[in-house]
Design a protein around this motif. Structure first.
Motif, short mmCIF file in Angstrom:
data_model
loop_
_atom_site.label_atom_id
_atom_site.label_comp_id
_atom_site.label_asym_id
_atom_site.label_seq_id
_atom_site.Cartn_x
_atom_site.Cartn_y
_atom_site.Cartn_z
N HIS A 8 20.10 -3.54 -7.10
CA HIS A 8 18.74 -3.37 -6.58
C HIS A 8 18.43 -1.91 -6.26
N PHE A 9 17.14 -1.64 -6.31
CA PHE A 9 16.59 -0.35 -5.92
C PHE A 9 15.62 -0.63 -4.78
N TYR A 10 15.55 0.26 -3.80
CA TYR A 10 14.78 0.00 -2.59
C TYR A 10 13.75 1.09 -2.32
N PHE A 11 12.56 0.65 -1.90
CA PHE A 11 11.54 1.54 -1.37
C PHE A 11 11.44 1.21 0.11
N ILE A 12 11.53 2.23 0.94
CA ILE A 12 11.52 2.00 2.38
C ILE A 12 10.10 2.10 2.91
N LYS A 13 9.60 0.97 3.34
CA LYS A 13 8.28 0.93 3.96
C LYS A 13 8.39 1.35 5.42
N LEU B 72 14.51 7.69 4.75
CA LEU B 72 13.56 7.20 5.74
C LEU B 72 12.32 6.65 5.03
N GLU B 73 11.27 6.42 5.79
CA GLU B 73 10.04 5.85 5.24
C GLU B 73 9.55 6.60 4.01
N GLU B 74 9.01 5.82 3.10
CA GLU B 74 8.41 6.31 1.86
C GLU B 74 9.41 7.06 0.99
N CYS B 75 10.62 6.54 0.95
CA CYS B 75 11.66 7.07 0.07
C CYS B 75 12.22 5.95 -0.78
N LEU B 76 12.73 6.33 -1.93
CA LEU B 76 13.47 5.41 -2.79
C LEU B 76 14.96 5.66 -2.58
N ILE B 77 15.75 4.60 -2.69
CA ILE B 77 17.20 4.76 -2.57
C ILE B 77 17.90 3.58 -3.22
N SER B 78 19.11 3.85 -3.66
CA SER B 78 20.01 2.84 -4.18
C SER B 78 21.41 3.43 -4.09
N ALA B 79 22.41 2.62 -4.36
CA ALA B 79 23.76 3.16 -4.57
C ALA B 79 23.74 3.63 -6.02
N THR C 236 0.81 -1.21 0.00
CA THR C 236 0.00 0.00 0.00
C THR C 236 0.85 1.26 0.00
N ALA C 237 1.91 1.30 0.81
CA ALA C 237 2.75 2.49 0.88
C ALA C 237 3.41 2.78 -0.48
N LEU C 238 3.87 1.74 -1.15
CA LEU C 238 4.48 1.91 -2.48
C LEU C 238 3.44 2.38 -3.48
N GLU C 239 2.26 1.78 -3.45
CA GLU C 239 1.19 2.20 -4.35
C GLU C 239 0.84 3.67 -4.14
N ASN C 240 0.72 4.09 -2.88
CA ASN C 240 0.40 5.49 -2.58
C ASN C 240 1.52 6.42 -3.02
N TYR C 241 2.75 5.99 -2.86
CA TYR C 241 3.91 6.78 -3.29
C TYR C 241 3.84 7.02 -4.80
N PRO D 142 16.44 -1.95 11.98
CA PRO D 142 15.64 -2.98 11.33
C PRO D 142 14.63 -2.31 10.41
N SER D 143 14.60 -2.76 9.16
CA SER D 143 13.79 -2.07 8.16
C SER D 143 12.95 -3.05 7.36
N GLU D 144 11.83 -2.54 6.85
CA GLU D 144 10.99 -3.28 5.91
C GLU D 144 11.13 -2.58 4.57
N LEU D 145 11.64 -3.31 3.60
CA LEU D 145 11.91 -2.74 2.29
C LEU D 145 11.13 -3.45 1.22
N LEU D 146 10.89 -2.75 0.13
CA LEU D 146 10.38 -3.35 -1.09
C LEU D 146 11.50 -3.18 -2.10
N VAL D 147 11.91 -4.28 -2.70
CA VAL D 147 13.12 -4.32 -3.52
C VAL D 147 12.78 -4.72 -4.94
N ILE D 148 13.44 -4.06 -5.89
CA ILE D 148 13.29 -4.41 -7.30
C ILE D 148 14.69 -4.54 -7.91
N GLY D 149 14.86 -5.57 -8.73
CA GLY D 149 16.13 -5.77 -9.42
C GLY D 149 16.29 -4.79 -10.56
#
Length: 189
Positions: A47-52, A74-81, A3-8, A100-107
Protein backbone atom coordinates in the motif's frame (compact mmCIF):
# COMPACT_ATOMS: atom_id res chain seq x y z
CA UNK A 1 -13.22 13.42 2.49
CA UNK A 2 -10.84 13.44 -0.49
CA UNK A 3 -10.44 17.21 -0.84
CA UNK A 4 -6.91 17.25 0.61
CA UNK A 5 -5.77 14.54 -1.82
CA UNK A 6 -7.42 16.33 -4.75
CA UNK A 7 -5.69 19.60 -3.79
CA UNK A 8 -2.37 17.80 -3.40
CA UNK A 9 -2.62 16.33 -6.92
CA UNK A 10 -3.87 19.58 -8.48
CA UNK A 11 -0.98 21.51 -6.93
CA UNK A 12 1.55 19.14 -8.51
CA UNK A 13 0.18 18.46 -11.98
CA UNK A 14 -2.29 19.48 -14.63
CA UNK A 15 -5.17 17.10 -14.12
CA UNK A 16 -8.61 16.97 -15.69
CA UNK A 17 -11.73 16.49 -13.62
CA UNK A 18 -12.17 13.04 -15.13
CA UNK A 19 -8.60 12.02 -14.29
CA UNK A 20 -8.93 13.36 -10.77
CA UNK A 21 -12.12 11.38 -10.27
CA UNK A 22 -10.40 8.24 -11.57
CA UNK A 23 -7.46 8.74 -9.20
CA UNK A 24 -9.53 9.46 -6.11
CA UNK A 25 -11.89 6.54 -6.76
CA UNK A 26 -9.03 4.09 -6.13
CA UNK A 27 -8.12 5.44 -2.69
CA UNK A 28 -9.85 4.14 0.42
CA UNK A 29 -10.20 5.91 3.74
CA UNK A 30 -8.49 4.36 6.77
CA UNK A 31 -8.19 5.52 10.36
CA UNK A 32 -5.27 4.31 12.45
CA UNK A 33 -4.59 4.20 16.15
CA UNK A 34 -1.45 5.48 17.82
CA UNK A 35 1.49 3.12 17.13
CA UNK A 36 -0.48 1.04 14.63
CA UNK A 37 1.85 -0.85 12.30
CA UNK A 38 1.06 -0.44 8.59
CA UNK A 39 3.99 -2.49 7.29
CA UNK A 40 6.11 -4.57 9.63
CA UNK A 41 9.67 -5.79 9.29
CA UNK A 42 9.79 -8.71 6.86
CA UNK A 43 6.36 -7.98 5.33
CA UNK A 44 6.02 -7.01 1.71
CA UNK A 45 4.46 -3.56 1.49
CA UNK A 46 1.35 -3.50 -0.67
CA UNK A 47 0.00 0.00 0.00
CA UNK A 48 0.80 3.65 -0.53
CA UNK A 49 -0.56 6.25 1.90
CA UNK A 50 -1.66 9.88 1.70
CA UNK A 51 -1.84 11.48 5.13
CA UNK A 52 -4.95 13.54 5.60
CA UNK A 53 -4.32 13.96 9.33
CA UNK A 54 -1.62 12.52 11.55
CA UNK A 55 1.95 11.34 11.37
CA UNK A 56 3.67 8.21 10.06
CA UNK A 57 7.21 7.08 10.80
CA UNK A 58 9.45 4.83 8.70
CA UNK A 59 12.26 3.22 10.66
CA UNK A 60 14.50 0.17 10.87
CA UNK A 61 16.39 -1.52 13.69
CA UNK A 62 20.16 -1.88 13.44
CA UNK A 63 22.22 -4.92 14.46
CA UNK A 64 22.56 -3.48 18.00
CA UNK A 65 18.79 -3.16 18.41
CA UNK A 66 18.70 0.63 17.97
CA UNK A 67 15.87 2.25 16.06
CA UNK A 68 16.99 4.34 13.09
CA UNK A 69 14.32 6.62 11.70
CA UNK A 70 14.52 7.21 7.97
CA UNK A 71 11.55 9.50 7.52
CA UNK A 72 8.55 11.14 9.16
CA UNK A 73 5.51 12.11 7.10
CA UNK A 74 2.92 14.60 8.29
CA UNK A 75 -0.28 15.95 6.78
CA UNK A 76 -0.52 16.20 3.00
CA UNK A 77 2.39 13.86 2.38
CA UNK A 78 2.70 10.57 0.57
CA UNK A 79 4.57 7.69 2.15
CA UNK A 80 5.16 3.97 1.87
CA UNK A 81 7.87 1.49 2.77
CA UNK A 82 9.26 2.51 -0.61
CA UNK A 83 11.87 -0.16 -1.29
CA UNK A 84 9.52 -2.98 -0.34
CA UNK A 85 6.59 -1.39 -2.19
CA UNK A 86 8.56 -0.87 -5.39
CA UNK A 87 10.52 -4.13 -5.45
CA UNK A 88 7.93 -6.32 -3.70
CA UNK A 89 10.58 -7.69 -1.36
CA UNK A 90 10.30 -8.12 2.42
CA UNK A 91 10.70 -4.77 4.14
CA UNK A 92 13.74 -3.85 6.21
CA UNK A 93 11.64 -0.99 7.56
CA UNK A 94 8.62 -0.66 9.76
CA UNK A 95 5.96 1.89 8.82
CA UNK A 96 3.95 2.95 11.85
CA UNK A 97 1.33 5.56 12.69
CA UNK A 98 2.80 7.68 15.51
CA UNK A 99 -0.54 9.21 16.38
CA UNK A 100 -4.16 8.52 15.51
CA UNK A 101 -4.23 9.29 11.80
CA UNK A 102 -6.64 9.63 8.89
CA UNK A 103 -5.14 8.12 5.78
CA UNK A 104 -6.13 7.60 2.19
CA UNK A 105 -4.75 4.27 1.00
CA UNK A 106 -4.19 2.80 -2.43
CA UNK A 107 -3.10 -0.74 -3.24
CA UNK A 108 0.00 -1.41 -5.32
CA UNK A 109 -1.85 -2.78 -8.37
CA UNK A 110 -4.14 0.27 -8.56
CA UNK A 111 -1.24 2.61 -7.81
CA UNK A 112 0.86 1.42 -10.74
CA UNK A 113 -2.18 1.25 -12.99
CA UNK A 114 -2.61 4.99 -12.38
CA UNK A 115 1.10 5.63 -12.96
CA UNK A 116 0.85 3.83 -16.32
CA UNK A 117 -2.47 5.26 -17.51
CA UNK A 118 -2.89 8.74 -15.99
CA UNK A 119 -0.07 11.16 -16.86
CA UNK A 120 -1.01 13.54 -14.06
CA UNK A 121 -0.63 10.78 -11.48
CA UNK A 122 2.64 9.64 -13.07
CA UNK A 123 3.88 13.21 -12.66
CA UNK A 124 2.93 13.22 -8.96
CA UNK A 125 4.69 9.88 -8.50
CA UNK A 126 7.85 11.07 -10.23
CA UNK A 127 7.90 14.19 -8.07
CA UNK A 128 7.52 11.99 -5.00
CA UNK A 129 10.42 9.76 -6.05
CA UNK A 130 12.60 12.78 -6.82
CA UNK A 131 11.79 14.35 -3.45
CA UNK A 132 12.51 11.07 -1.62
CA UNK A 133 15.87 10.76 -3.37
CA UNK A 134 16.89 14.38 -2.78
CA UNK A 135 15.77 14.27 0.86
CA UNK A 136 17.70 11.06 1.41
CA UNK A 137 20.85 12.41 -0.22
CA UNK A 138 20.59 15.68 1.66
CA UNK A 139 20.31 13.88 5.00
CA UNK A 140 23.16 11.48 4.22
CA UNK A 141 25.59 14.15 3.06
CA UNK A 142 24.51 16.73 5.61
CA UNK A 143 24.83 14.33 8.51
CA UNK A 144 28.17 12.82 7.53
CA UNK A 145 30.73 14.55 9.67
CA UNK A 146 28.19 16.90 11.24
CA UNK A 147 28.34 17.52 14.97
CA UNK A 148 25.19 16.77 16.94
CA UNK A 149 24.36 20.44 17.45
CA UNK A 150 24.55 21.03 13.71
CA UNK A 151 22.21 18.09 13.03
CA UNK A 152 19.70 19.59 15.46
CA UNK A 153 20.01 23.00 13.80
CA UNK A 154 19.45 21.33 10.41
CA UNK A 155 16.18 19.82 11.63
CA UNK A 156 15.14 23.13 13.17
CA UNK A 157 15.70 24.82 9.81
CA UNK A 158 14.38 22.15 7.41
CA UNK A 159 11.80 20.22 9.44
CA UNK A 160 10.79 22.34 12.44
CA UNK A 161 7.42 20.62 12.93
CA UNK A 162 9.20 17.43 13.97
CA UNK A 163 10.48 18.95 17.19
CA UNK A 164 7.00 19.98 18.27
CA UNK A 165 5.06 16.89 17.15
CA UNK A 166 7.37 13.91 17.47
CA UNK A 167 8.74 12.34 20.64
CA UNK A 168 12.31 13.30 21.41
CA UNK A 169 13.28 9.60 21.33
CA UNK A 170 12.04 9.29 17.72
CA UNK A 171 13.69 12.58 16.69
CA UNK A 172 16.94 11.41 18.29
CA UNK A 173 16.80 8.20 16.23
CA UNK A 174 16.29 10.34 13.11
CA UNK A 175 19.39 12.36 13.99
CA UNK A 176 21.50 9.33 14.86
CA UNK A 177 21.96 10.15 18.54
CA UNK A 178 20.61 9.11 21.92
CA UNK A 179 17.65 10.78 23.54
CA UNK A 180 19.86 12.11 26.37
CA UNK A 181 22.27 13.66 23.85
CA UNK A 182 19.36 15.36 22.08
CA UNK A 183 18.07 16.73 25.41
CA UNK A 184 21.52 18.17 26.25
CA UNK A 185 21.81 19.76 22.80
CA UNK A 186 18.33 21.28 23.00
CA UNK A 187 19.24 22.83 26.35
CA UNK A 188 22.25 24.55 24.69
CA UNK A 189 20.09 26.31 22.09
Amino acid sequence: MFTALENYIKSRSKVSGEELEQIVSLFKHRNTKRNEVLCDFGQTCKHFYFIKKGCLRLYEIDHKGNEITGYFALEECLISANTSFMLQKPSRDCLVSLEPSELLVIGRKDFYHLVETVPAFASVYHQFVEFAFIHSQMRIYSFLGMEGIDKLKWVMEHEPKLLNRISSKAVASYLGMTNSTLSKLRAKL
